[in-house]
Design a protein around this motif. Structure first.
Motif, mmCIF file in Angstrom:
data_model
loop_
_atom_site.group_PDB
_atom_site.id
_atom_site.type_symbol
_atom_site.label_atom_id
_atom_site.label_comp_id
_atom_site.label_asym_id
_atom_site.label_seq_id
_atom_site.Cartn_x
_atom_site.Cartn_y
_atom_site.Cartn_z
ATOM 1 N N PHE A 106 10.682 10.242 50.457
ATOM 2 C CA PHE A 106 11.034 11.148 51.543
ATOM 3 C C PHE A 106 9.758 11.606 52.226
ATOM 4 O O PHE A 106 8.692 11.664 51.609
ATOM 5 C CB PHE A 106 11.835 12.338 51.007
ATOM 6 C CG PHE A 106 13.227 11.954 50.585
ATOM 7 C CD1 PHE A 106 14.217 11.741 51.530
ATOM 8 C CD2 PHE A 106 13.540 11.788 49.244
ATOM 9 C CE1 PHE A 106 15.495 11.377 51.146
ATOM 10 C CE2 PHE A 106 14.813 11.420 48.853
ATOM 11 C CZ PHE A 106 15.801 11.213 49.809
ATOM 12 N N THR A 107 9.858 11.944 53.506
ATOM 13 C CA THR A 107 8.668 12.285 54.295
ATOM 14 C C THR A 107 8.154 13.694 54.034
ATOM 15 O O THR A 107 7.052 14.027 54.450
ATOM 16 C CB THR A 107 8.946 12.127 55.800
ATOM 17 O OG1 THR A 107 10.039 12.986 56.160
ATOM 18 C CG2 THR A 107 9.278 10.687 56.148
ATOM 19 N N SER A 108 8.953 14.538 53.372
ATOM 20 C CA SER A 108 8.506 15.899 53.075
ATOM 21 C C SER A 108 9.003 16.307 51.687
ATOM 22 O O SER A 108 9.943 15.728 51.158
ATOM 23 C CB SER A 108 9.026 16.882 54.130
ATOM 24 O OG SER A 108 10.438 16.843 54.192
ATOM 25 N N ASN A 109 8.331 17.311 51.113
ATOM 26 C CA ASN A 109 8.733 17.839 49.811
ATOM 27 C C ASN A 109 9.874 18.827 50.008
ATOM 28 O O ASN A 109 9.707 19.841 50.680
ATOM 29 C CB ASN A 109 7.557 18.544 49.127
ATOM 30 C CG ASN A 109 6.431 17.585 48.815
ATOM 31 O OD1 ASN A 109 6.664 16.431 48.509
ATOM 32 N ND2 ASN A 109 5.205 18.063 48.914
ATOM 33 N N VAL A 110 11.017 18.513 49.422
ATOM 34 C CA VAL A 110 12.202 19.355 49.572
ATOM 35 C C VAL A 110 12.780 19.642 48.198
ATOM 36 O O VAL A 110 12.891 18.745 47.363
ATOM 37 C CB VAL A 110 13.274 18.654 50.443
ATOM 38 C CG1 VAL A 110 14.544 19.482 50.524
ATOM 39 C CG2 VAL A 110 12.725 18.393 51.845
ATOM 40 N N THR A 111 13.126 20.904 47.958
ATOM 41 C CA THR A 111 13.798 21.300 46.717
ATOM 42 C C THR A 111 15.283 21.457 47.001
ATOM 43 O O THR A 111 15.667 22.097 47.974
ATOM 44 C CB THR A 111 13.220 22.623 46.189
ATOM 45 O OG1 THR A 111 11.825 22.433 45.916
ATOM 46 C CG2 THR A 111 13.919 23.058 44.912
ATOM 47 N N LEU A 112 16.114 20.830 46.161
ATOM 48 C CA LEU A 112 17.565 20.947 46.281
ATOM 49 C C LEU A 112 18.100 21.766 45.122
ATOM 50 O O LEU A 112 17.741 21.540 43.969
ATOM 51 C CB LEU A 112 18.226 19.571 46.254
ATOM 52 C CG LEU A 112 17.893 18.595 47.374
ATOM 53 C CD1 LEU A 112 18.684 17.311 47.201
ATOM 54 C CD2 LEU A 112 18.149 19.203 48.744
ATOM 55 N N ASP A 113 18.971 22.717 45.429
ATOM 56 C CA ASP A 113 19.664 23.483 44.401
ATOM 57 C C ASP A 113 20.906 22.722 43.952
ATOM 58 O O ASP A 113 21.304 21.732 44.567
ATOM 59 C CB ASP A 113 20.049 24.869 44.931
ATOM 60 C CG ASP A 113 18.830 25.763 45.123
ATOM 61 O OD1 ASP A 113 17.914 25.690 44.288
ATOM 62 O OD2 ASP A 113 18.792 26.511 46.121
ATOM 63 N N THR A 114 21.542 23.208 42.911
ATOM 64 C CA THR A 114 22.775 22.610 42.421
ATOM 65 C C THR A 114 23.800 22.548 43.542
ATOM 66 O O THR A 114 23.963 23.502 44.298
ATOM 67 C CB THR A 114 23.326 23.459 41.255
ATOM 68 O OG1 THR A 114 22.336 23.504 40.231
ATOM 69 C CG2 THR A 114 24.607 22.888 40.703
ATOM 70 N N GLY A 115 24.485 21.407 43.672
ATOM 71 C CA GLY A 115 25.519 21.283 44.692
ATOM 72 C C GLY A 115 25.728 19.853 45.144
ATOM 73 O O GLY A 115 25.191 18.909 44.566
ATOM 74 N N ASP A 116 26.524 19.693 46.209
ATOM 75 C CA ASP A 116 26.838 18.390 46.776
ATOM 76 C C ASP A 116 25.974 18.138 48.010
ATOM 77 O O ASP A 116 25.736 19.042 48.817
ATOM 78 C CB ASP A 116 28.311 18.317 47.185
ATOM 79 C CG ASP A 116 29.240 18.316 45.985
ATOM 80 O OD1 ASP A 116 28.814 17.874 44.899
ATOM 81 O OD2 ASP A 116 30.395 18.755 46.133
ATOM 82 N N TYR A 117 25.541 16.880 48.166
ATOM 83 C CA TYR A 117 24.727 16.462 49.302
ATOM 84 C C TYR A 117 25.209 15.091 49.771
ATOM 85 O O TYR A 117 25.695 14.292 48.976
ATOM 86 C CB TYR A 117 23.240 16.399 48.899
ATOM 87 C CG TYR A 117 22.715 17.747 48.480
ATOM 88 C CD1 TYR A 117 22.196 18.639 49.414
ATOM 89 C CD2 TYR A 117 22.772 18.163 47.152
ATOM 90 C CE1 TYR A 117 21.741 19.893 49.041
ATOM 91 C CE2 TYR A 117 22.331 19.423 46.763
ATOM 92 C CZ TYR A 117 21.818 20.275 47.716
ATOM 93 O OH TYR A 117 21.383 21.528 47.340
ATOM 94 N N TRP A 118 25.055 14.835 51.064
ATOM 95 C CA TRP A 118 25.468 13.562 51.636
ATOM 96 C C TRP A 118 24.256 12.663 51.838
ATOM 97 O O TRP A 118 23.292 13.042 52.491
ATOM 98 C CB TRP A 118 26.182 13.788 52.965
ATOM 99 C CG TRP A 118 27.551 14.358 52.753
ATOM 100 C CD1 TRP A 118 27.902 15.677 52.733
ATOM 101 C CD2 TRP A 118 28.740 13.620 52.488
ATOM 102 N NE1 TRP A 118 29.245 15.806 52.468
ATOM 103 C CE2 TRP A 118 29.789 14.553 52.322
ATOM 104 C CE3 TRP A 118 29.029 12.262 52.386
ATOM 105 C CZ2 TRP A 118 31.097 14.174 52.054
ATOM 106 C CZ3 TRP A 118 30.330 11.873 52.118
ATOM 107 C CH2 TRP A 118 31.352 12.813 51.962
#
Length: 195
Positions: free
Chosen positions: A101-113
């Motif tokens: 990925f082009t940037s550092n991203v933190t994802l929390d618990t959940g659904d993503y597309w």
């Protein structure tokens, strides 16, 4: 943010290291799709803990075209806001490809597309599954994905070899002991103040 803070504590106090986990379909389904040109299309991936995104993983059955992957938030089951993208990349041939990925991203618990668009007909690992839902919208191939997904068309019956590789900072046992000891000391101090 939580995983980054924990990572700092972990590195300073306990010298532990992050582990990587795949979320999604990283086992080859054994059948290739026929992704038409002009669609941003994908399926949902569930994250069960806070993670830092590393790469988008795709199992391809052909090559010779360009792609772009985006991770969108889910709003009442619909793809919503663009959170991360790989930017344009080239698929040279069949096999597993992991694109950063082009940037550092933190994802929390959940659904993503997990959504992909290609500049020529693409073939990705696919499984026929009557319970699997996928969504798409019209979009010509672009190196910059829309920041808001817009109105999605819903279909069912297919799941894709799309997955996310992410970094997880483990909580070491010593940190649990330290935290429980600290809580105990705070409790003792409060009791003394009320005596």
């Amino acid at each position: 943010m939580k995983s980054r803070l924990l990572g700092t504590v972990c590195l300073l106090a306990f010298n532990c290291s992050a582990t990587t986990i795949n979320f999604g379909n990283d086992i080859d389904f054994g059948l290739g799709s026929h992704h038409r040109v002009g669609f941003l299309l994908g399926s949902i991936i569930t994250i069960d803990q806070t993670v830092d995104l590393l790469t988008a993983g795709i199992i391809f059955y052909s090559g010779g075209y360009n792609g772009n992957i985006g991770i969108y938030s889910s709003n009442t089951g619909e793809p919503d806001q663009l959170l991360a993208t790989t930017g344009a990349f080239h698929v040279s041939g069949a096999g597993t490809l992991e694109v950063p990925f082009t940037s550092n991203v933190t994802l929390d618990t959940g659904d993503y597309w997990f959504m992909g668009v290609y500049d020529e007909i693409a073939s990705i690992g696919i499984k026929q599954d009557t319970n699997a839902e996928y969504k798409y919208r019209s979009l010509n191939y672009t190196s910059e994905l829309p920041t808001t997904f817009g109105t999605a068309i819903t279909q069912s019956g297919q799941d894709y070899n799309y997955y996310i590789k992410a970094s997880v900072i483990p909580i070491p046992p010593a940190l649990y002991l330290f935290a429980s000891g600290l809580i105990g000391l705070v409790g003792m101090a409060r009791r003394r103040m009320h005596s």
